[in-house]
Design a protein around this motif. Structure first.
Motif, mmCIF file in Angstrom:
data_model
loop_
_atom_site.group_PDB
_atom_site.id
_atom_site.type_symbol
_atom_site.label_atom_id
_atom_site.label_comp_id
_atom_site.label_asym_id
_atom_site.label_seq_id
_atom_site.Cartn_x
_atom_site.Cartn_y
_atom_site.Cartn_z
ATOM 1 N N ARG A 1 19.675 31.688 50.467
ATOM 2 C CA ARG A 1 20.161 32.161 51.767
ATOM 3 C C ARG A 1 20.486 33.652 51.692
ATOM 4 N NH1 ARG A 1 25.049 32.137 54.233
ATOM 5 N NH2 ARG A 1 26.053 31.320 52.371
ATOM 6 N N ALA A 2 19.975 34.433 52.628
ATOM 7 C CA ALA A 2 20.151 35.897 52.624
ATOM 8 C C ALA A 2 21.619 36.307 52.592
ATOM 9 C CB ALA A 2 19.452 36.520 53.831
ATOM 10 N N GLY A 3 22.471 35.619 53.321
ATOM 11 C CA GLY A 3 23.874 36.004 53.399
ATOM 12 C C GLY A 3 24.785 35.242 52.470
ATOM 13 N N SER A 4 24.239 34.607 51.445
ATOM 14 C CA SER A 4 25.074 33.771 50.581
ATOM 15 C C SER A 4 26.084 34.609 49.796
ATOM 16 C CB SER A 4 24.216 32.961 49.611
ATOM 17 O OG SER A 4 23.850 33.728 48.487
ATOM 18 N N ILE A 5 27.204 34.003 49.506
ATOM 19 C CA ILE A 5 28.239 34.663 48.714
ATOM 20 C C ILE A 5 27.694 34.999 47.329
ATOM 21 C CG2 ILE A 5 30.499 34.361 47.612
ATOM 22 C CD1 ILE A 5 30.662 34.773 50.666
ATOM 23 N N ASN A 6 26.878 34.129 46.744
ATOM 24 C CA ASN A 6 26.342 34.404 45.421
ATOM 25 C C ASN A 6 25.341 35.558 45.433
ATOM 26 O OD1 ASN A 6 27.486 32.484 43.287
ATOM 27 N ND2 ASN A 6 27.238 31.242 45.129
ATOM 28 N N ARG A 7 24.608 35.713 46.515
ATOM 29 C CA ARG A 7 23.746 36.894 46.654
ATOM 30 C C ARG A 7 24.631 38.137 46.772
ATOM 31 N NH1 ARG A 7 18.881 37.932 46.470
ATOM 32 N NH2 ARG A 7 18.335 35.767 46.584
ATOM 33 N N GLN A 8 25.726 38.030 47.531
ATOM 34 C CA GLN A 8 26.654 39.156 47.647
ATOM 35 C C GLN A 8 27.303 39.466 46.301
ATOM 36 O OE1 GLN A 8 29.479 38.508 50.815
ATOM 37 N NE2 GLN A 8 27.876 38.072 52.308
ATOM 38 N N ALA B 1 27.379 43.046 41.481
ATOM 39 C CA ALA B 1 27.028 43.277 40.080
ATOM 40 C C ALA B 1 26.060 44.448 39.945
ATOM 41 C CB ALA B 1 26.435 42.012 39.469
ATOM 42 N N VAL B 2 25.077 44.522 40.829
ATOM 43 C CA VAL B 2 24.119 45.637 40.804
ATOM 44 C C VAL B 2 24.858 46.953 41.035
ATOM 45 C CG1 VAL B 2 22.170 46.693 42.013
ATOM 46 C CG2 VAL B 2 22.109 44.243 41.449
ATOM 47 N N GLN B 3 25.705 46.972 42.035
ATOM 48 C CA GLN B 3 26.415 48.198 42.399
ATOM 49 C C GLN B 3 27.408 48.639 41.326
ATOM 50 O OE1 GLN B 3 28.253 48.163 46.273
ATOM 51 N NE2 GLN B 3 29.472 49.990 45.831
ATOM 52 N N HIS B 4 28.049 47.700 40.669
ATOM 53 C CA HIS B 4 29.114 48.028 39.715
ATOM 54 C C HIS B 4 28.701 47.832 38.254
ATOM 55 C CE1 HIS B 4 32.194 48.768 42.721
ATOM 56 N NE2 HIS B 4 31.748 47.704 43.378
ATOM 57 N N ALA B 5 27.409 47.776 37.989
ATOM 58 C CA ALA B 5 26.957 47.618 36.604
ATOM 59 C C ALA B 5 27.477 48.777 35.758
ATOM 60 C CB ALA B 5 25.431 47.559 36.549
ATOM 61 N N PRO B 6 27.998 48.470 34.584
ATOM 62 C CA PRO B 6 28.497 49.533 33.711
ATOM 63 C C PRO B 6 27.383 50.516 33.331
ATOM 64 C CG PRO B 6 29.259 47.391 32.948
ATOM 65 C CD PRO B 6 28.225 47.143 34.011
ATOM 66 N N GLU B 7 27.785 51.707 32.971
ATOM 67 C CA GLU B 7 26.835 52.730 32.539
ATOM 68 C C GLU B 7 26.030 52.193 31.360
ATOM 69 O OE1 GLU B 7 26.921 57.274 30.825
ATOM 70 O OE2 GLU B 7 28.592 56.570 32.048
ATOM 71 N N PRO C 1 36.562 30.614 42.898
ATOM 72 C CA PRO C 1 36.772 29.501 43.832
ATOM 73 C C PRO C 1 36.995 29.971 45.271
ATOM 74 C CG PRO C 1 38.780 29.909 42.605
ATOM 75 C CD PRO C 1 37.746 30.858 42.065
ATOM 76 N N GLN C 2 36.871 29.001 46.171
ATOM 77 C CA GLN C 2 37.170 29.183 47.596
ATOM 78 C C GLN C 2 36.513 30.425 48.180
ATOM 79 O OE1 GLN C 2 41.457 28.775 47.492
ATOM 80 N NE2 GLN C 2 41.260 26.548 47.414
ATOM 81 N N SER C 3 35.221 30.554 47.907
ATOM 82 C CA SER C 3 34.468 31.743 48.294
ATOM 83 C C SER C 3 34.474 32.012 49.792
ATOM 84 C CB SER C 3 33.025 31.622 47.806
ATOM 85 O OG SER C 3 32.419 30.459 48.342
ATOM 86 N N VAL C 4 34.364 30.975 50.592
ATOM 87 C CA VAL C 4 34.293 31.167 52.046
ATOM 88 C C VAL C 4 35.582 31.797 52.568
ATOM 89 C CG1 VAL C 4 34.044 29.989 54.259
ATOM 90 C CG2 VAL C 4 32.639 29.296 52.332
ATOM 91 N N VAL C 5 36.696 31.398 51.997
ATOM 92 C CA VAL C 5 37.983 31.962 52.401
ATOM 93 C C VAL C 5 38.179 33.344 51.789
ATOM 94 C CG1 VAL C 5 40.484 31.642 52.289
ATOM 95 C CG2 VAL C 5 38.983 29.668 52.683
ATOM 96 N N ARG C 6 37.942 33.429 50.488
ATOM 97 C CA ARG C 6 38.194 34.685 49.780
ATOM 98 C C ARG C 6 37.346 35.839 50.318
ATOM 99 N NH1 ARG C 6 39.166 35.589 43.402
ATOM 100 N NH2 ARG C 6 39.478 37.832 43.493
ATOM 101 N N PRO D 1 32.265 40.843 48.095
ATOM 102 C CA PRO D 1 32.713 40.802 46.698
ATOM 103 C C PRO D 1 32.739 42.178 46.018
ATOM 104 C CG PRO D 1 31.260 38.963 47.120
ATOM 105 C CD PRO D 1 31.238 39.820 48.362
ATOM 106 N N ARG D 2 31.873 43.094 46.438
ATOM 107 C CA ARG D 2 31.853 44.426 45.805
ATOM 108 C C ARG D 2 33.123 45.224 46.079
ATOM 109 N NH1 ARG D 2 27.495 45.328 49.610
ATOM 110 N NH2 ARG D 2 28.413 46.192 51.486
ATOM 111 N N GLU D 3 33.923 44.759 47.079
ATOM 112 C CA GLU D 3 35.171 45.443 47.427
ATOM 113 C C GLU D 3 36.391 44.761 46.808
ATOM 114 O OE1 GLU D 3 34.793 45.153 51.638
ATOM 115 O OE2 GLU D 3 33.160 46.608 51.703
ATOM 116 N N ASP D 4 36.168 43.747 46.001
ATOM 117 C CA ASP D 4 37.238 42.994 45.361
ATOM 118 C C ASP D 4 37.339 43.454 43.906
ATOM 119 O OD1 ASP D 4 38.495 40.846 43.793
ATOM 120 O OD2 ASP D 4 38.348 39.623 45.611
#
Length: 186
Positions: free
Chosen positions: A12-19, A24-30, A147-152, A158-161
């Motif tokens: 699913r395009a908008g899935s929490i796991n895709r997000q 992970a892509v955005q915050h990958a360590p150097e 856990p509780q991805s829909v609420v969290r 996720p990139r802002e957490d």
């Protein structure tokens, strides 16, 4: 540069796991380059009859992506208490050819999020088990189950957490360290 390939168990395009993967892509360590292989959707269900001298093009591309990577990151939700079929099918394709599979000895970590209170741990456990049997060097100590991805993540990506990005960076660092410790010959 350590090359890590992510496989996302939700299509699913908008899935929490895709997000979560986007985070992970955005915050990958150097020193770590994380790419997402979206072609698992194109893999036919594994069938040894079609996996001979001329396997499907989607399988060839998938196996090459794994062979070129230094490590794998599986990002999966939990469907009916286990990993999604698309991810299990990808692991089946990755496990062949027997004795010379591209996943053999490859460092692999499993992370993800799910609606329930445990964050998908059953799916993650099953994914680690299947990947290990397929031949991957599973990092059993890397456990990121949100856990509780829909609420969290109802009002935030996720990139802002900060907690989530820290956990994801830790998983990627562990993968890079494992790849550096025992380089896999392709």
């Amino acid at each position: 540069m350590t090359q890590i390939v992510a496989l996302v168990g939700s299509l699913r395009a908008g899935s929490i796991n895709r997000q979560l993967t986007e985070a992970a892509v955005q915050h990958a360590p150097e020193g770590i380059e994380l790419s997402v292989f979206d072609g698992i959707v194109d893999l036919p269900f594994y069938n040894e009859d079609i996996d001979g001298d001329t396997p499907p093009a989607a399988a060839v591309a998938f196996r090459q992506a794994i062979a070129d990577a230094d490590g794998l990151l599986l990002v999966t939700p939990e469907y009916n208490g286990t990993m999604p079929a698309v991810l299990k099918n990808a692991l089946d394709w990755a496990s062949r050819p027997f004795g010379a599979s591209p996943i053999s000895g490859k460092p692999l970590a499993v992370i993800g999020s799910a609606f329930g209170q445990y964050g998908g741990v059953w799916a993650h456990d099953d994914a680690r088990k299947a990947a290990g049997i397929a031949g991957a060097k599973v990092l059993e100590d890397v456990k990121v189950a949100i856990p509780q991805s829909v609420v969290r993540f109802a009002e935030t990506h996720p990139r802002e957490d900060d907690e989530v990005t820290g956990l994801v960076r830790g998983a990627l660092t562990a993968l890079a360290d494992a790849a550096a410790a025992e380089p896999v010959s392709a």
